[in-house]
Design an enzyme around this catalytic site. Structure first.
Site, PDB file in Angstrom:
ATOM      1  N   ALA A  12       6.330  -6.574  86.928  1.00  0.00           N
ATOM      2  CA  ALA A  12       5.909  -6.897  88.089  1.00  0.00           C
ATOM      3  C   ALA A  12       6.923  -7.430  88.959  1.00  0.00           C
ATOM      4  CB  ALA A  12       4.691  -7.878  88.149  1.00  0.00           C
ATOM      5  N   ALA A  13       7.423  -8.543  88.348  1.00  0.00           N
ATOM      6  CA  ALA A  13       8.450  -9.432  89.364  1.00  0.00           C
ATOM      7  C   ALA A  13       9.827  -8.656  89.343  1.00  0.00           C
ATOM      8  CB  ALA A  13       8.677 -10.688  88.612  1.00  0.00           C
ATOM      9  N   ARG A  23      14.752  -1.405  99.402  1.00  0.00           N
ATOM     10  CA  ARG A  23      14.159  -1.147 101.077  1.00  0.00           C
ATOM     11  C   ARG A  23      15.240  -1.618 101.970  1.00  0.00           C
ATOM     12  NH1 ARG A  23       9.199  -2.058  98.730  1.00  0.00           N
ATOM     13  NH2 ARG A  23       9.141  -3.917  99.181  1.00  0.00           N
ATOM     14  N   SER A  40       6.566  -1.089  85.606  1.00  0.00           N
ATOM     15  CA  SER A  40       5.417  -1.582  86.535  1.00  0.00           C
ATOM     16  C   SER A  40       4.179  -1.248  85.958  1.00  0.00           C
ATOM     17  CB  SER A  40       5.795  -0.913  87.857  1.00  0.00           C
ATOM     18  OG  SER A  40       6.733  -1.513  88.437  1.00  0.00           O
ATOM     19  N   CYS A  44      -2.991  -6.509  83.241  1.00  0.00           N
ATOM     20  CA  CYS A  44      -4.109  -7.039  83.383  1.00  0.00           C
ATOM     21  C   CYS A  44      -5.197  -5.959  83.289  1.00  0.00           C
ATOM     22  CB  CYS A  44      -4.470  -7.357  85.019  1.00  0.00           C
ATOM     23  SG  CYS A  44      -2.852  -8.487  85.711  1.00  0.00           S
ATOM     24  N   TYR A 427     -23.256 -14.111 107.054  1.00  0.00           N
ATOM     25  CA  TYR A 427     -24.470 -13.926 106.198  1.00  0.00           C
ATOM     26  C   TYR A 427     -25.068 -12.542 106.610  1.00  0.00           C
ATOM     27  CZ  TYR A 427     -29.354 -14.012 106.056  1.00  0.00           C
ATOM     28  OH  TYR A 427     -30.869 -13.780 105.805  1.00  0.00           O
TER      29      TYR A 427
HETATM   30  C1  LIG Z   1      -4.211  -9.036  78.847  1.00  0.00           C
HETATM   31  C2  LIG Z   1      -3.557  -9.426  80.203  1.00  0.00           C
HETATM   32  C3  LIG Z   1      -4.616  -9.566  81.128  1.00  0.00           C
HETATM   33  C4  LIG Z   1      -4.177 -10.173  82.528  1.00  0.00           C
HETATM   34  N1  LIG Z   1      -4.805 -10.299  83.712  1.00  0.00           N
HETATM   35  C5  LIG Z   1      -4.577 -10.904  84.707  1.00  0.00           C
HETATM   36  C6  LIG Z   1      -5.198 -10.985  86.026  1.00  0.00           C
HETATM   37  O1  LIG Z   1      -6.270 -10.337  85.918  1.00  0.00           O
HETATM   38  N2  LIG Z   1      -4.670 -11.257  87.098  1.00  0.00           N
HETATM   39  C7  LIG Z   1      -3.392 -11.902  87.161  1.00  0.00           C
HETATM   40  O2  LIG Z   1      -3.097 -12.183  88.080  1.00  0.00           O
HETATM   41  N3  LIG Z   1      -2.663 -11.864  86.289  1.00  0.00           N
HETATM   42  C8  LIG Z   1      -3.093 -11.270  85.078  1.00  0.00           C
HETATM   43  N4  LIG Z   1      -2.232 -11.349  83.614  1.00  0.00           N
HETATM   44  C9  LIG Z   1      -0.931 -11.748  83.959  1.00  0.00           C
HETATM   45  C10 LIG Z   1       0.065 -10.966  84.510  1.00  0.00           C
HETATM   46  O3  LIG Z   1       0.032  -9.562  83.814  1.00  0.00           O
HETATM   47  C11 LIG Z   1       1.567 -11.194  84.395  1.00  0.00           C
HETATM   48  O4  LIG Z   1       1.316 -12.529  85.249  1.00  0.00           O
HETATM   49  C12 LIG Z   1       2.626 -10.444  85.084  1.00  0.00           C
HETATM   50  O5  LIG Z   1       2.704  -9.192  84.384  1.00  0.00           O
HETATM   51  C13 LIG Z   1       3.943 -11.121  85.096  1.00  0.00           C
HETATM   52  O6  LIG Z   1       4.840 -10.282  85.537  1.00  0.00           O
HETATM   53  P1  LIG Z   1       6.370 -10.436  85.250  1.00  0.00           P
HETATM   54  O7  LIG Z   1       7.074  -9.204  85.868  1.00  0.00           O
HETATM   55  O8  LIG Z   1       6.795 -11.864  85.816  1.00  0.00           O
HETATM   56  O9  LIG Z   1       6.389 -10.419  83.481  1.00  0.00           O
HETATM   57  P2  LIG Z   1       6.054  -9.427  82.407  1.00  0.00           P
HETATM   58  O10 LIG Z   1       4.905  -8.592  83.114  1.00  0.00           O
HETATM   59  O11 LIG Z   1       5.830 -10.100  81.035  1.00  0.00           O
HETATM   60  O12 LIG Z   1       7.302  -8.412  82.592  1.00  0.00           O
HETATM   61  C14 LIG Z   1       8.461  -8.786  82.003  1.00  0.00           C
HETATM   62  C15 LIG Z   1       9.260  -7.623  81.401  1.00  0.00           C
HETATM   63  O13 LIG Z   1      10.508  -7.806  81.182  1.00  0.00           O
HETATM   64  C16 LIG Z   1      10.859  -7.315  79.884  1.00  0.00           C
HETATM   65  N5  LIG Z   1      11.870  -8.026  79.146  1.00  0.00           N
HETATM   66  C17 LIG Z   1      12.108  -9.231  78.545  1.00  0.00           C
HETATM   67  N6  LIG Z   1      13.002  -9.499  78.165  1.00  0.00           N
HETATM   68  C18 LIG Z   1      14.046  -8.764  78.353  1.00  0.00           C
HETATM   69  C19 LIG Z   1      15.256  -8.613  77.861  1.00  0.00           C
HETATM   70  N7  LIG Z   1      16.142  -9.602  77.456  1.00  0.00           N
HETATM   71  N8  LIG Z   1      15.454  -7.344  78.179  1.00  0.00           N
HETATM   72  C20 LIG Z   1      15.097  -6.437  78.897  1.00  0.00           C
HETATM   73  N9  LIG Z   1      13.600  -6.207  79.539  1.00  0.00           N
HETATM   74  C21 LIG Z   1      13.166  -7.718  79.055  1.00  0.00           C
HETATM   75  C22 LIG Z   1       9.565  -7.130  79.108  1.00  0.00           C
HETATM   76  O14 LIG Z   1       9.644  -6.200  78.159  1.00  0.00           O
HETATM   77  C23 LIG Z   1       8.462  -6.966  80.188  1.00  0.00           C
HETATM   78  O15 LIG Z   1       8.326  -5.759  80.473  1.00  0.00           O
HETATM   79  C24 LIG Z   1      -2.846 -10.658  82.615  1.00  0.00           C
HETATM   80  C25 LIG Z   1      -1.864 -10.784  81.410  1.00  0.00           C
HETATM   81  C26 LIG Z   1      -2.352 -10.149  80.202  1.00  0.00           C
HETATM   82  C27 LIG Z   1      -1.493  -9.922  79.126  1.00  0.00           C
END
Ligand SMILES: Cc1cc2nc3c(=O)[nH]c(=O)nc-3n(C[C@H](O)[C@H](O)[C@H](O)COP(=O)(O)OP(=O)(O)OC[C@H]3O[C@@H](n4cnc5c(N)ncnc54)[C@H](O)[C@@H]3O)c2cc1C
Length: 453
Positions: A12-13, A23, A40, A44, A427
């Site tokens: 995501a981030a 872009r 991506s 969730c 409402y």
């Molecule tokens: C089961 C579940 C349900 C969820 N439900 C919700 C919800 O309903 N609503 C909500 O807002 N949030 C929810 N979340 C939380 C949400 O998924 C996370 O907050 C979000 O994915 C964070 O995004 P991110 O990119 O910061 O981290 P991540 O999604 O963890 O992505 C980080 C990526 O970095 C990669 N990475 C890490 N270290 C390295 C490295 N050294 N080299 C290369 N790649 C690396 C990892 O493999 C990973 O793909 C849920 C999470 C889970 C697990």
């Protein structure tokens, strides 16, 4: 020469950052490293894939590595960043398939490594289901499809544990949910959490609180056999660990990036990692400013990760976007109830030394006579002096939870409960009573603020 942006982390981030940078600057060279095979994806959605509501894991992927490549972002999957040299501006990356390492130069860096699951330090815990990534989910579902299993234990009763427990019930398993805490869902106050527990128990989940995991026992082939807890042994063909996560900051810390008290990377309001030019952090690995608590926190939600990533990508290409902070707005569906929270709960207010008053009301989601009307409970937390709204929690049947967004806006803009009670909310019988439950809750809380019961 064009600049080179490196993104570590392809979810995501990280990919929001890469896409925003693309872009804004068509010339910039953008390389994103992801140690998994997907980009991506929606973590969730994992509980719904495991539970069978979503049949195909590909549906959880919003943009594949190929789609990013076509958009001019050089995504390298199965590539793990193993070191960052901030002075030389180099990231060392290991190709996980070939086992080779190489150094990659950067001008700007976005650190978006997310969070890692924290397994309790008990024997066998490392062999349980972590359900963090699409790969985890696919492996777990394949095991469920093959095994003819009957018993599952889910350890950890936050929203992920509860969603996974429900998913396993949908798969026809007997599910026990174990937590060492005294209540489920620690992000709610205890009396609201008790209703969530009732919803889980209502679909047959056995909830064991104040129960510590002591050991996970396995068969010789590695499959789970049982778990040993402080309250005895439980049969378990599958054990899901949802005992929390911590920000993935090992690399950042080793490189010398500053970590905050929460353990996540400390950033300013432009997502800049403090003290280092051209280095940004975003998502679960980074801190966010909490607008109610007035301090940095690490709240791991997809909502923050997407926004922070986009802001990091814009600012890495010379933009000046500000991330305004968070108030911890979150929503989930647990069995028959929708559950939502925003701001701070009463317990958090006490811990922070904030003098608050609270009121909880029970109401109906729709006009009482309208089909599908059901219970909703709303708890509001307001500043004792003046009644500024600081937090809200909602538990109720379908239609209850998204009301939390009204409370989030009210908290965000500093509205007092005395003002909220007369907000011009909509409402019609299919949606609420003539007084929306939020208005009723605000009125009750305003009375407490004024000292009138
Ligand atoms: C089961 C579940 C349900 C969820 N439900 C919700 C919800 O309903 N609503 C909500 O807002 N949030 C929810 N979340 C939380 C949400 O998924 C996370 O907050 C979000 O994915 C964070 O995004 P991110 O990119 O910061 O981290 P991540 O999604 O963890 O992505 C980080 C990526 O970095 C990669 N990475 C890490 N270290 C390295 C490295 N050294 N080299 C290369 N790649 C690396 C990892 O493999 C990973 O793909 C849920 C999470 C889970 C697990």
């Amino acid at each position: 020469m064009t600049d080179r942006l490196i993104v570590i982390g392809g979810d995501a981030a990280g990919m929001s950052a890469a896409a925003a940078a693309r872009r804004r600057d068509p010339e910039l060279e953008i390389v994103a490293f992801e140690r998994g095979s997907h980009t991506s994806y929606s973590a969730c959605g994992i509980p719904y894939f495991v539970g069978g509501l979503v049949e195909d894991a590909d549906r959880l992927i919003s943009r594949t590595p190929d789609a990013f490549r076509q958009a001019g972002i050089d995504v390298r999957v199965r590539s793990e960043a193993t070191a960052i040299d901030l002075r030389a501006r180099v990231v060392t990356v290991r190709d996980l398939d070939r086992g080779r390492e190489r150094d990659e130069d950067f001008d700007q860096l976005v650190y978006a490594t997310g969070a890692v699951a924290v397994a309790p330090p008990v024997p066998g815990a490392e062999l349980c289901e972590p359900v963090r990534t699409i790969g985890d989910a696919q492996r777990f579902r394949a095991r469920l499809d093959m095994s003819g299993a009957r018993h599952a234990v889910v350890v950890g009763s936050g929203y992920v544990g509860l969603e996974m427990a429900e998913a396993l019930v949908l798969r026809g398993l007997d599910v026990v949910l174990v937590d060492r805490a005294e209540q489920v869902m620690g992000s709610l106050d205890a009396e609201m959490a008790a209703r969530v527990q009732q919803a889980a128990e209502g679909v047959g989940i056995r909830v064991l609180l104040s129960t510590a995991l002591e050991e996970v026992r396995h068969h010789a082939d590695g499959g789970a056999r049982s778990v040993l807890t402080s309250e005895g042994e439980l049969a378990a063909d599958h054990v899901v660990l949802a005992t929390g996560v911590k920000p993935a900051t090992e690399l950042a810390a080793a490189a010398g990036l500053t970590l905050g008290d929460s353990g996540a990377v400390s950033v300013d309001d432009h997502q800049r990692a403090t003290g280092i030019g051209g280095v940004f952090a975003a998502g679960d690995c980074a801190e966010s400013w909490h607008r109610v608590l007035q301090r940095p926190v690490n709240i791991q939600l997809g909502t923050h990760a997407n926004k922070q990533g986009r802001i990091a990508g814009v600012n890495a290409t010379g933009g000046g976007l500000v991330f305004p902070g968070v108030i911890g707005t979150a929503v989930s569906k647990i069995c028959r109830y929708e559950v939502a929270r925003t701001g701070i709960c009463e317990r958090e207010a006490q811990e922070a030394g904030i003098d608050v008053v609270c009121a909880t009301i029970e109401d109906r989601t729709r006009a009482g006579y309208y089909p599908g009307s059901g219970p909703v409970w709303v708890k509001l937390v307001a500043e004792a002096d003046g009644g500024r709204l600081l937090g809200g929690q909602i538990v109720g049947v379908e239609g209850a939870a998204k009301r939390i967004d009204v409370l989030a806006v009210a908290i965000w803009t500093g509205v007092a409960v005395g003002e909220l009670e007369l907000f011009d909310l909509s409402y019609a019988p299919p949606f609420s009573g003539v007084y929306d439950p939020l208005l009723t809750a605000a009125r009750q809380t305003a009375k407490v603020v004024r000292g009138v019961r």
